[in-house]
Write an enzyme that holds these catalytic residues in place. Sequence first.
Site, PDB file in Angstrom:
ATOM      1  N   ASP A  21       0.845  -1.197   0.000  1.00 53.45           N
ATOM      2  CA  ASP A  21       0.000   0.000   0.000  1.00 53.45           C
ATOM      3  C   ASP A  21       0.881   1.248   0.000  1.00 53.45           C
ATOM      4  O   ASP A  21       1.474   1.598   1.016  1.00 53.45           O
ATOM      5  CB  ASP A  21      -0.903  -0.047   1.249  1.00 53.45           C
ATOM      6  CG  ASP A  21      -1.683   1.237   1.441  1.00 53.45           C
ATOM      7  OD1 ASP A  21      -1.832   2.003   0.460  1.00 53.45           O
ATOM      8  OD2 ASP A  21      -2.155   1.468   2.579  1.00 53.45           O
ATOM      9  N   ASN A  23      -0.048   4.535  -0.729  1.00 50.63           N
ATOM     10  CA  ASN A  23      -0.616   5.826  -0.312  1.00 50.63           C
ATOM     11  C   ASN A  23      -1.261   5.776   1.075  1.00 50.63           C
ATOM     12  O   ASN A  23      -1.927   6.709   1.503  1.00 50.63           O
ATOM     13  CB  ASN A  23      -1.603   6.355  -1.357  1.00 50.63           C
ATOM     14  CG  ASN A  23      -2.866   5.508  -1.415  1.00 50.63           C
ATOM     15  OD1 ASN A  23      -2.916   4.416  -0.831  1.00 50.63           O
ATOM     16  ND2 ASN A  23      -3.885   5.997  -2.095  1.00 50.63           N
ATOM     17  N   ASP A  29      -1.908  -1.157  -3.747  1.00 46.89           N
ATOM     18  CA  ASP A  29      -2.162  -0.386  -4.964  1.00 46.89           C
ATOM     19  C   ASP A  29      -1.035  -0.563  -5.980  1.00 46.89           C
ATOM     20  O   ASP A  29      -0.012  -1.183  -5.699  1.00 46.89           O
ATOM     21  CB  ASP A  29      -2.391   1.094  -4.628  1.00 46.89           C
ATOM     22  CG  ASP A  29      -1.359   1.622  -3.629  1.00 46.89           C
ATOM     23  OD1 ASP A  29      -0.157   1.369  -3.851  1.00 46.89           O
ATOM     24  OD2 ASP A  29      -1.752   2.259  -2.626  1.00 46.89           O
ATOM     25  N   ASP A  98      -4.966 -10.255 -15.711  1.00 44.50           N
ATOM     26  CA  ASP A  98      -6.074 -11.184 -15.522  1.00 44.50           C
ATOM     27  C   ASP A  98      -7.186 -10.775 -16.482  1.00 44.50           C
ATOM     28  O   ASP A  98      -7.446  -9.588 -16.673  1.00 44.50           O
ATOM     29  CB  ASP A  98      -6.574 -11.114 -14.069  1.00 44.50           C
ATOM     30  CG  ASP A  98      -6.929 -12.485 -13.517  1.00 44.50           C
ATOM     31  OD1 ASP A  98      -7.775 -13.156 -14.127  1.00 44.50           O
ATOM     32  OD2 ASP A  98      -6.376 -12.869 -12.468  1.00 44.50           O
ATOM     33  N   ASP A 195      -9.462 -16.117 -16.577  1.00 49.75           N
ATOM     34  CA  ASP A 195     -10.304 -16.567 -15.481  1.00 49.75           C
ATOM     35  C   ASP A 195     -11.406 -17.514 -15.980  1.00 49.75           C
ATOM     36  O   ASP A 195     -12.093 -17.200 -16.962  1.00 49.75           O
ATOM     37  CB  ASP A 195     -10.941 -15.316 -14.855  1.00 49.75           C
ATOM     38  CG  ASP A 195     -11.640 -15.594 -13.548  1.00 49.75           C
ATOM     39  OD1 ASP A 195     -10.961 -15.931 -12.581  1.00 49.75           O
ATOM     40  OD2 ASP A 195     -12.885 -15.450 -13.510  1.00 49.75           O
ATOM     41  N   GLU A 236      -7.509 -20.667 -16.983  1.00 49.44           N
ATOM     42  CA  GLU A 236      -7.943 -21.364 -15.783  1.00 49.44           C
ATOM     43  C   GLU A 236      -9.078 -22.283 -16.235  1.00 49.44           C
ATOM     44  O   GLU A 236     -10.238 -21.899 -16.226  1.00 49.44           O
ATOM     45  CB  GLU A 236      -8.426 -20.380 -14.710  1.00 49.44           C
ATOM     46  CG  GLU A 236      -8.727 -21.093 -13.393  1.00 49.44           C
ATOM     47  CD  GLU A 236      -9.644 -20.293 -12.474  1.00 49.44           C
ATOM     48  OE1 GLU A 236      -9.713 -20.614 -11.288  1.00 49.44           O
ATOM     49  OE2 GLU A 236     -10.317 -19.369 -12.944  1.00 49.44           O
ATOM     50  N   HIS A 308      -4.381 -17.292  -5.434  1.00 49.25           N
ATOM     51  CA  HIS A 308      -5.271 -16.492  -4.580  1.00 49.25           C
ATOM     52  C   HIS A 308      -6.554 -17.234  -4.193  1.00 49.25           C
ATOM     53  O   HIS A 308      -7.378 -16.675  -3.485  1.00 49.25           O
ATOM     54  CB  HIS A 308      -5.611 -15.196  -5.301  1.00 49.25           C
ATOM     55  CG  HIS A 308      -6.394 -15.465  -6.553  1.00 49.25           C
ATOM     56  ND1 HIS A 308      -5.863 -16.132  -7.645  1.00 49.25           N
ATOM     57  CD2 HIS A 308      -7.680 -15.202  -6.881  1.00 49.25           C
ATOM     58  CE1 HIS A 308      -6.781 -16.257  -8.570  1.00 49.25           C
ATOM     59  NE2 HIS A 308      -7.895 -15.698  -8.140  1.00 49.25           N
ATOM     60  N   ASP A 309      -6.737 -18.439  -4.689  1.00 46.89           N
ATOM     61  CA  ASP A 309      -7.956 -19.209  -4.383  1.00 46.89           C
ATOM     62  C   ASP A 309      -7.706 -20.401  -3.469  1.00 46.89           C
ATOM     63  O   ASP A 309      -8.656 -21.098  -3.094  1.00 46.89           O
ATOM     64  CB  ASP A 309      -8.568 -19.765  -5.676  1.00 46.89           C
ATOM     65  CG  ASP A 309      -9.125 -18.682  -6.576  1.00 46.89           C
ATOM     66  OD1 ASP A 309      -9.555 -17.638  -6.046  1.00 46.89           O
ATOM     67  OD2 ASP A 309      -9.132 -18.882  -7.799  1.00 46.89           O
TER      68      ASP A 309
END
Length: 527
Positions: A21, A23, A29, A98, A195, A236, A308-309
């Site tokens: 992050d 900011n 971000d 993605d 995806d 995927e 991430h899954d």
Amino acid sequence: MERKPYLDWIVYQIYPRSFCDANGDGVGDLNGITQKLDYLKELGVNAVWLSPCYKSPNCDNGYDISDYRDIMDEFGTLDDWKRMIGEMHARGIKLIMDFVANHTSSEHKWFKEARSSRDNPYHDYYIWRDSVPNDWQSCFLGSAWEYNRPTGEYYLHSFAIGQPDLNWENPKVREEMRAVVDYWADLGVDGFRCDVLDYIAKDFENGLMNNGPKIHEYIKELFGRDKVKRLFTVGECSMGEDKIADFCGANRDELKCIFQFDHIGLGRTGDKFERAERDIDGLRNTLVKWQYFTERNNLLYTLFTDNHDQAHFISRGGDDGEKRYETATMYAAMFYLLKGTPFLYQGIEFGTPDPHYDALSDFNDVETYNYYDAYQGKLKKEELLARINFGSRDNVRRPLCWDNSKNYGFSSADKTWIALHSRGAEVNLAQDRNNTKSVFEFYKRLLALRSGSDAAKYGVFEDRTQGNGYFAYTRTYQGEQLLVVYNFEQEKEITGLPDCEYVLGNALPRRANGRYGAFETAVFRKR
Ligand code: GLC
Ligand code: CA
């Protein structure tokens, strides 16, 4: 022998919300990513797969897109994105975006129009029925059909209610999605991770939500065009041996490779929230099968344990306590020295394990909450919470732990978007780099070994295991041979292997044949 493209790529997956992050608002971000590119370079990767950073109301953290051509406000601006890709390319790092083709957000202007009336020109962009036509279940549980009052119809959502499925039968939808691909290709991206791509073609006749008869026509229309053929594409869409060549065979003009998930269920039942005994010999057999299969059929395999899954592989595949270093480094070497394209998920490079929480409110993920709702009342509260802790996708979505400072160096905010990793004080990058047993240092050496060795990249795979409880294989290219030995859970005497020079391992240097402790691994080389 052929030196196939993409075998020299090493891809690092970034989940932007939780990476860095810049900011100080508590959410990762794009500028945060740009700040960390020298770190990725030092690690030794040469490509990034960025989970979605497009405009989104975040019912599924960006996998619900409301504008395919712009950046989510929380992540920055298109100019930040342009600077980020420029800085990546300046360092020889490629960018894979993605691409979510199966559904939009219900907040996308197409859907807002579509749902307003049956006569709206966008109505046919989605899939409608007058009444619920079948018992299709959403992948996140519950009916896949949702009522829409203004038109008195039901729309299909294979995932969350806020993710209506696009109607790919409609040529206009296909044209729109081609234009999205071209837009990012023109901006210089190097590839797409696609995806749930097999879901774009339904098979209503046979009651199947994915992999319908038109799937190949659709994919070829997207990626088989001269303009975009140069792009790396990974779908995927887990396929068995009978179908995979149809998607990524060299002559198909469809995808370069797909993610194959046969190995991912280690240590759990078919329900990803439910623990099962782990069968590492079974895992080895699966890997061996796919190595021989992809070699024989000239296909590109993908090498990954985490994304991430999936909850962290080391937490169900081994010991993430006392033997965390050994477990993390053994799986790293086991997967990333195989033949294929490596994908590393953020945090894997310093052995991030699953965290633990006592309250449901510490979780965020839509799949997790749907699971909780579905089993509430059917399971004891403690059992349900244990399952959530075991299988939740939030296991891998906690802010990355860079060091021991505030929010483990992820952000200067007073509150981060999701609770911090419960083991962040113990497992963070700075801490790891100070350890004599550093997972990060192992990764650096492993990736350098892979990048500098033709055998590791292009070599023929041969299984050298005789019996159970361990895995040994060679990779051979011209005069160079790598031999890799992985011992599983029990201490074991391993014999019958060719002896050669030791190059890397997670225990004391020694010879190929000999006694190995739990999760010990060693790499040898002959030239
Ligand atoms: C894919 C993504 C997952 C997402 C789902 C719906 O499986 O990896 O994170 O929730 O598709 O887009
Ligand atoms: Ca931020």
